[in-house]
Design a protein around this motif. Structure first.
Motif, PDB file in Angstrom:
ATOM      1  N   HIS A 187      -6.612   1.034  -2.999  1.00 34.02           N
ATOM      2  CA  HIS A 187      -7.373   1.153  -1.742  1.00 34.02           C
ATOM      3  C   HIS A 187      -8.620   0.269  -1.727  1.00 34.02           C
ATOM      4  O   HIS A 187      -9.203   0.015  -0.677  1.00 34.02           O
ATOM      5  CB  HIS A 187      -7.739   2.617  -1.473  1.00 34.02           C
TER       6      HIS A 187
ATOM      7  N   LEU B 280       0.831  -1.202   0.000  1.00 38.28           N
ATOM      8  CA  LEU B 280       0.000   0.000   0.000  1.00 38.28           C
ATOM      9  C   LEU B 280       0.870   1.259   0.000  1.00 38.28           C
ATOM     10  O   LEU B 280       0.571   2.223  -0.716  1.00 38.28           O
ATOM     11  CB  LEU B 280      -0.934   0.001   1.216  1.00 38.28           C
TER      12      LEU B 280
ATOM     13  N   LEU C 213      -7.743   4.228   3.122  1.00 39.39           N
ATOM     14  CA  LEU C 213      -6.525   3.538   2.673  1.00 39.39           C
ATOM     15  C   LEU C 213      -5.836   4.337   1.573  1.00 39.39           C
ATOM     16  O   LEU C 213      -4.637   4.196   1.351  1.00 39.39           O
ATOM     17  CB  LEU C 213      -6.863   2.140   2.158  1.00 39.39           C
ATOM     18  N   GLY C 214      -6.625   5.167   0.877  1.00 38.15           N
ATOM     19  CA  GLY C 214      -6.054   5.995  -0.184  1.00 38.15           C
ATOM     20  C   GLY C 214      -5.013   6.985   0.330  1.00 38.15           C
ATOM     21  O   GLY C 214      -4.236   7.531  -0.462  1.00 38.15           O
TER      22      GLY C 214
END
Ligand SMILES: [Zn+2]
Length: 412
Positions: free
Chosen positions: A148, A141, A174-175
């Protein structure tokens, strides 16, 4: 500058960290976002706070502990690894990179060094694929190697990654996890070798030049089942025997790639219906192919496909391949390889350039920052088992080389 590692303290901290486990000692089980993992994280964060590092966490639980340099606006130097452990593992995989990374920073502090660039310790979330079926979740990530949408797609026991991380206390999109350009000028990970070379040849330090990456896939073979007594041999379309030939051809292709660095493993074989008196009608193979050269690895994949088709048509079965993943291998940055080698030479440590045949968070960090890895020997190359062992001397040497490397990179 003679940086000194406090190996007694570091060994004690490794022992305490190992006590956060869901399996009885000496085994360690610490699955990401379990209560035990969260307690272990709190322990590491407390150690970082004691060293006056500034701790921050991102939405997936990657943890960053920063020691500010004299020019804090410059891209930092990163180091670190993971503390999650597969069921019934040992106490050194990943943890050495985190706790020796912290001790390297403390050694610099004790020596009165004020680095020009900030130095940041990183604890990556879920290097092990145990819970979500994908390795290096946190570093993927960070490097934007995973979208995401993983928050909803990845699940464990019927709950999504998003649900699980938020009940573990990690919220936010999550982005926001990907690192921005220029977050780090360099990244160095210390890790046990998890292979036998350094221990067997009595080498203190492995200087990693490349990290092999797996391409893994499933092959589904469909033939025709039937009664083991009634279907005569000339009439059979046995799915397992076709799969067995495919597995042997995978071995042959990997062995004849022209390089010892090509490895291929058929690690799973499932038969249907799986009865002694029934001709197998369906078979599934799970295959893992690794190399440090992507072109060669891809050539091997292509040859496996050709062999698969030839065998299928000769045996009258149908085959289908489903990819699982195919990460590109990584090459370490020459400048960091040189810095590690200089540190070894200055300390009179035996060192050897080598390839990492297991993958690590550095595989993904190398996509966004100049990366290097320092390996230390572990007894008989054993890892992912309770018997995993790295001697205090070996850990101390690794921490010394890491401290020297961080000192030189942070002054540039
Ligand atoms: Zn590891």
């Amino acid at each position: 500058m003679n940086l000194k590692i406090n190996i007694a303290q570091l060994s004690t901290e490794l022992e305490i960290l190992a006590s956060f486990s869901d399996a009885p000692a000496p085994a360690v089980t610490r699955v990401v976002f379990s209560e035990t993992d969260l307690r272990a994280r709190r322990y590491v964060k407390e150690l970082c706070a004691n060293a006056e590092l500034t701790v921050r966490e991102d939405a997936v639980g990657n943890t960053f502990a920063r020691w500010l340099g004299s020019e804090p606006e410059l891209p930092a130097i990163g180091t670190g690894s993971h503390i999650d452990a597969i069921p019934n593992a040992g106490r050194y995989d990943g943890t050495v990179g985190v706790l020796a990374g912290l001790e390297a920073i403390r050694a610099l502090q004790r020596a009165g060094v004020r680095p020009r660039r900030s130095i940041e310790l990183v604890l990556f979330t879920s290097e092990e694929p145990t819970r979500f079926g994908i390795g290096c979740l946190g570093s993927r990530l960070l490097a934007s190697a995973l979208d995401h949408s993983a928050g909803e797609m990845l699940t464990s026991d019927g709950r999504s990654l998003n649900q699980i991380r938020s009940s573990a206390g990690f919220s936010g999109p999550l982005g926001d996890v990907p690192l921005c350009d220029g977050a780090y000028a360099a990244f160095v990970e210390l890790h046990i070798e998890q292979g036998p070379i350094l221990d067997r040849d009595r080498i203190d330090i492995g200087v990693v030049t490349a990290i092999a990456a797996p391409a893994s896939f499933r092959i589904f073979v469909e033939g025709e089942g039937g009664h083991a007594g009634a279907v005569l041999m000339p009439d059979r379309r046995d799915a397992f025997l076709a799969a067995a030939e495919i597995a042997l051809s995978i071995e042959r292709i990997a062995r004849s790639s022209g390089s010892i660095d090509t490895v291929a493993t058929t690690g799973v074989c499932e038969l249907f219906p799986g009865a002694i008196n029934s001709v197998p009608s369906r078979t599934r193979l799970d295959v893992d192919v690794r190399d440090i050269d992507q072109a060669r690895r891809d050539m091997v994949l292509l040859e496996i496909e050709r062999a698969r088709d030839v065998i299928a048509s000769r045996r009258g079965v149908t085959v289908r391949t489903e990819p699982i993943n195919a990460d590109p291998p990584a090459h370490c940055a020459p400048a960091i390889v040189d810095a590690i080698e200089r540190a070894c030479a200055a300390r009179g440590l035996q060192h050897r350039r080598m390839i990492s045949r297991a993958y690590h968070d550095s595989l993904f960090m190398s996509r966004i920052v100049k990366t290097g890895m320092i390996f230390i020997p572990c007894r008989d190359g054993i890892s992912h088992r309770p018997e995993e062992y790295a001697a205090p001397d070996a850990i101390s040497h690794g921490a010394e080389v890491l401290a020297d490397t961080l000192a030189s990179l942070s002054s540039l």
